[in-house]
Write an enzyme that holds these catalytic residues in place. Structure first.
Site, short mmCIF file in Angstrom:
data_model
loop_
_atom_site.label_atom_id
_atom_site.label_comp_id
_atom_site.label_asym_id
_atom_site.label_seq_id
_atom_site.Cartn_x
_atom_site.Cartn_y
_atom_site.Cartn_z
N LYS A 199 -13.87 -34.18 -25.65
CA LYS A 199 -13.34 -33.02 -25.86
C LYS A 199 -12.07 -33.50 -26.56
CE LYS A 199 -8.98 -32.10 -24.26
NZ LYS A 199 -8.27 -32.10 -25.11
N GLY A 251 -6.00 -42.56 -24.93
CA GLY A 251 -4.97 -41.66 -24.35
C GLY A 251 -3.79 -42.36 -23.19
N SER A 252 -2.65 -41.86 -23.40
CA SER A 252 -1.39 -41.73 -22.28
C SER A 252 -1.64 -43.23 -21.18
CB SER A 252 0.14 -41.49 -22.72
OG SER A 252 -0.97 -40.33 -21.64
N THR A 253 -1.18 -43.98 -20.79
CA THR A 253 -1.59 -44.36 -19.86
C THR A 253 -1.05 -43.24 -18.60
OG1 THR A 253 -0.54 -46.41 -20.43
CG2 THR A 253 -0.32 -46.45 -18.20
N GLU A 254 0.01 -42.25 -18.53
CA GLU A 254 0.54 -41.54 -17.87
C GLU A 254 -0.53 -40.51 -17.90
OE1 GLU A 254 3.07 -38.85 -19.58
OE2 GLU A 254 3.16 -37.33 -18.09
N GLY A 256 -3.52 -41.61 -17.95
CA GLY A 256 -4.61 -42.78 -17.46
C GLY A 256 -4.32 -42.11 -15.89
N GLU A 273 -9.16 -45.98 -21.85
CA GLU A 273 -8.26 -47.38 -22.90
C GLU A 273 -6.33 -46.51 -23.15
OE1 GLU A 273 -6.31 -48.37 -25.70
OE2 GLU A 273 -8.09 -47.53 -26.93
N CYS A 307 -2.87 -48.04 -31.03
CA CYS A 307 -2.86 -48.42 -29.18
C CYS A 307 -2.49 -49.79 -29.38
CB CYS A 307 -3.71 -48.04 -28.67
SG CYS A 307 -5.26 -47.97 -28.96
N GLU A 404 6.09 -47.58 -24.88
CA GLU A 404 5.25 -47.19 -26.43
C GLU A 404 6.18 -46.18 -26.83
OE1 GLU A 404 0.96 -45.73 -26.19
OE2 GLU A 404 0.29 -47.05 -27.10
P1 NDP Z 1 -3.01 -37.90 -24.35
O1 NDP Z 1 -2.07 -39.00 -22.80
O2 NDP Z 1 -2.06 -36.75 -23.24
O3 NDP Z 1 -3.25 -37.10 -24.85
C1 NDP Z 1 -5.30 -37.48 -24.96
C2 NDP Z 1 -6.33 -36.66 -25.00
O4 NDP Z 1 -6.12 -36.58 -23.22
C3 NDP Z 1 -5.93 -35.58 -25.52
O5 NDP Z 1 -7.36 -34.85 -25.92
C4 NDP Z 1 -5.34 -35.07 -24.06
O6 NDP Z 1 -5.39 -33.48 -24.39
C5 NDP Z 1 -5.50 -35.22 -23.18
N1 NDP Z 1 -5.40 -34.26 -22.02
C6 NDP Z 1 -3.52 -34.43 -21.26
N2 NDP Z 1 -3.84 -33.92 -20.40
C7 NDP Z 1 -4.54 -34.26 -19.66
C8 NDP Z 1 -4.95 -33.98 -18.55
N3 NDP Z 1 -4.22 -33.88 -17.14
N4 NDP Z 1 -6.06 -34.77 -17.88
C9 NDP Z 1 -7.15 -35.18 -19.22
N5 NDP Z 1 -6.83 -34.89 -20.98
C10 NDP Z 1 -6.23 -34.46 -20.49
O7 NDP Z 1 -1.74 -38.39 -25.08
P2 NDP Z 1 -0.53 -37.50 -26.16
O8 NDP Z 1 -0.62 -36.66 -27.27
O9 NDP Z 1 0.43 -36.98 -25.15
O10 NDP Z 1 0.27 -38.36 -26.28
C11 NDP Z 1 1.53 -38.87 -25.85
C12 NDP Z 1 2.18 -40.28 -26.14
O11 NDP Z 1 0.77 -41.28 -25.24
C13 NDP Z 1 2.12 -41.21 -27.78
O12 NDP Z 1 3.61 -41.16 -27.51
C14 NDP Z 1 2.28 -42.39 -27.11
O13 NDP Z 1 2.69 -43.28 -26.64
C15 NDP Z 1 0.64 -41.92 -25.58
N6 NDP Z 1 -0.86 -42.23 -26.60
C16 NDP Z 1 -1.56 -42.90 -26.62
C17 NDP Z 1 -3.12 -42.96 -27.55
C18 NDP Z 1 -3.13 -44.39 -27.59
O14 NDP Z 1 -4.53 -44.61 -28.25
N7 NDP Z 1 -3.35 -45.87 -26.63
C19 NDP Z 1 -3.20 -42.03 -27.82
C20 NDP Z 1 -2.61 -40.93 -27.53
C21 NDP Z 1 -1.71 -41.20 -27.45
P3 NDP Z 1 -4.02 -33.00 -25.49
O15 NDP Z 1 -4.78 -32.92 -26.96
O16 NDP Z 1 -4.57 -31.05 -25.80
O17 NDP Z 1 -3.10 -32.95 -25.10
#
Ligand code: NDP
Length: 502
Positions: A199, A251-254, A256, A273, A307, A404
């Site tokens: 995804k 992706g985000s800790t939230e 995660g 991660e 990240c 972050e």
């Molecule tokens: P997210 O964690 O929301 O996105 C990462 C991935 O998860 C995307 O493919 C997203 O889809 C998907 N996703 C979103 N919600 C869910 C869920 N409930 N269940 C499963 N998958 C989900 O990051 P954001 O793009 O919202 O970015 C927000 C903040 O997160 C950034 O400002 C940054 O601080 C942090 N971030 C950190 C990353 C890292 O590598 N550590 C990478 C990206 C973001 P979709 O894109 O469609 O929302």
């Protein structure tokens, strides 16, 4: 206009020779965009059962690039079933040496089409072409090459532990390194004998879909890799699907945390991660010019959408002033603008939402009393842009020092002793990476032992290699990607399963 260009203008007025940059845009002709991209399920691009589509744009000018399918629960279900069929009827029982051939083929094809991928990555994500061309693409190919090499050597990688694949892996990736994250996830999973539903992030689906095309051309058996595009919902549907055996998320800790709660007690394997707030620590004896380059690379590479970015600079007090002066000067020479121009250092922010998030943090930094310094450059009229920014007078309690930001914003703090540097560096819920700048080898080792970070760079920053494991501690997640360690989360092993959890 960058300061360097202003200096050039004033030199011109005084009759001095001027050395200006000419425009050097990469042509987009090599990219053949389709109007609409379906979902990649069972080896074919198919219309979404959901019947819905969304627009994906170029964040540097907000121009639409294509319509992309929005996967609904039924689509995710089809993708998981396709992956299960491919696993049971073909991939699981294929000898490792045969799986390796497919991975080598994908790696070579990525190399052959590297320019096309790099241009598309820059168009859809906003990152400078020199980064997609020189970092993302070579590393993506290298990951497939590296894990192809392991596919028939799993018994040697884990002796006496009978390595077996797990089944169907759901992989959810972010927008900062779209193709590279797909490669990090797909290559070890496939090498270990699993099938995948991937995804991509909503804002950057195009290179993953081009990879889908390439995978089809490589004649990977249908269903071994499936790609479902859309926003968070298909990600959540994948996480909650009973037919998925393992989730890998970056992706985000939230999010995660949401995924960890959703998978708890289900028996699904999980690796996360997540975010970071890395300390980049400069000691008095460090070669300052080299350190300045490392600091700039640490936070302004990929607009700070990294990240493991070195977003907190810790400087030993005696060199604070000279380092700051050099950094400010260097900031003025960074070229912000058209990401497709080969001379561009700072590209576009990935999305409007991310830009707003960065702006909010910067306002909070000023309100909390930190002192802001920004590169003196003009921003293009359209698209999402943010100037390279430094904050001094930062206290550890400020939001800009704790959270972050994921943008080109550096918070600078000082320290007096190595022990204070360690304490400040570790004073964060995250633990993904750190950097140390010093000429003293023993100090590097002393610091590295004490820093709570998955990766510690010494006299360099943001260096990656497929053979080197990467991952975090604390709220930066768990599990490792890269290296032999990166295979473990995708294998059943006798005698415990290392970093992955159930
Ligand atoms: P997210 O964690 O929301 O996105 C990462 C991935 O998860 C995307 O493919 C997203 O889809 C998907 N996703 C979103 N919600 C869910 C869920 N409930 N269940 C499963 N998958 C989900 O990051 P954001 O793009 O919202 O970015 C927000 C903040 O997160 C950034 O400002 C940054 O601080 C942090 N971030 C950190 C990353 C890292 O590598 N550590 C990478 C990206 C973001 P979709 O894109 O469609 O929302």
């Amino acid at each position: 206009m960058a300061k360097i260009e202003k200096q050039a203008r004033s030199a011109l007025e005084q009759g001095e020779p001027v050395w200006e940059y000419a425009d050097a845009p990469e042509s987009t002709e090599i990219v053949h965009l389709r109007d609409r991209y379906g979902l990649f399920i069972g080896g074919e691009f198919v219309e979404p059962k959901s019947g819905t589509w969304f627009e994906t744009i170029d964040p540097s000018n907000e121009q639409p690039l294509a319509q992309v399918a929005e996967a609904g629960p039924e689509d995710v279900d089809l993708a998981v079933h396709a992956a299960r069929d491919a696993y049971e009827t073909h991939w699981r029982d294929l000898p490792g040496s045969e799986r390796a051939k497919y991975l080598y083929r994908i790696a070579r094809q990525i190399q052959e089409r590297a320019r096309e991928f790099a241009v598309l990555e820059t168009m859809n994500g906003g990152k400078p072409i020199k980064e997609s061309r020189d970092v993302d693409l070579p590393l993506a190919a290298a990951h497939f090459f590296y894990y192809a090499g392991w596919a028939d050597k799993l018994e040697y990688a884990f002796p006496n532990r009978r390595p077996r694949p797990i089944g169907v892996a759901g992989q959810i990736i972010p927008w900062n390194f779209p193709l590279l994250m797909a490669a990090w996830k797909l290559a070890p999973a496939l090498a270990a004998g699993n099938t995948v539903v991937l995804k991509p992030a909503e804002t950057t689906p195009l290179t993953a879909l081009l990879l889908g095309e390439l995978i089809r051309e490589a004649e990977l058996p249908p269903g071994v890799v499936n790609i479902v595009t859309g926003a968070g919902e298909p990600g959540a549907a994948l996480v909650n699907h009973d037919g998925v055996d393992k989730i890998a998320f970056t992706g985000s800790t939230e999010v995660g945390k949401i995924i960890r709660r959703a998978t708890a007690g289900t028996g699904k394997r999980l690796t996360l991660e997540l975010g970071g707030k890395a300390a980049n620590i400069v000691f008095e004896d460090a070669p300052l010019d080299q350190a300045v380059e490392g600091v700039v690379n640490g936070i302004f590479f990929n607009q700070g959408h990294v990240c493991c970015a070195g977003s907190r600079l810790l400087v030993e007090e005696p060199v604070f002033e000279p380092l700051l002066e050099k950094l400010k000067e260097r900031l003025q020479t960074l070229r912000l603008g058209n990401p497709l121009d080969k001379n561009t250092d700072i590209g576009a922010i990935n999305s409007r939402a991310q830009l707003q998030r960065i702006e909010e943090f910067v306002v909070a930094g000023v309100q909390e009393g930190a002192e802001m310094y920004q590169a003196d450059c003009d921003l293009p009229e359209r698209g999402f842009w943010f100037r390279p920014t430094l904050f001094t007078n930062v206290s550890q309690s400020h939001r800009i020092a704790r959270e972050e930001i994921f943008g080109p914003v550096l918070s600078i703090l000082t320290f007096r002793t190595p022990a204070e540097a360690v304490e400040k560096a570790n004073n964060t819920p995250y633990g993904l990476s750190a950097g140390i700048w010093t000429e003293k080898g023993s100090r590097i080792l002393w610091m590295a032992e004490r820093l709570e970070a998955g990766v510690v760079w010494a006299n360099t920053f943001n260096r990656f290699d497929p053979a080197s494991p990467f991952g975090g501690y604390k709220e930066s997640g768990f599990g490792r990607e890269g290296g032999r360690h990166g295979l473990e989360p995708y294998l059943e092993l006798d005698g415990g399963n290392g970093a992955s959890t159930r």
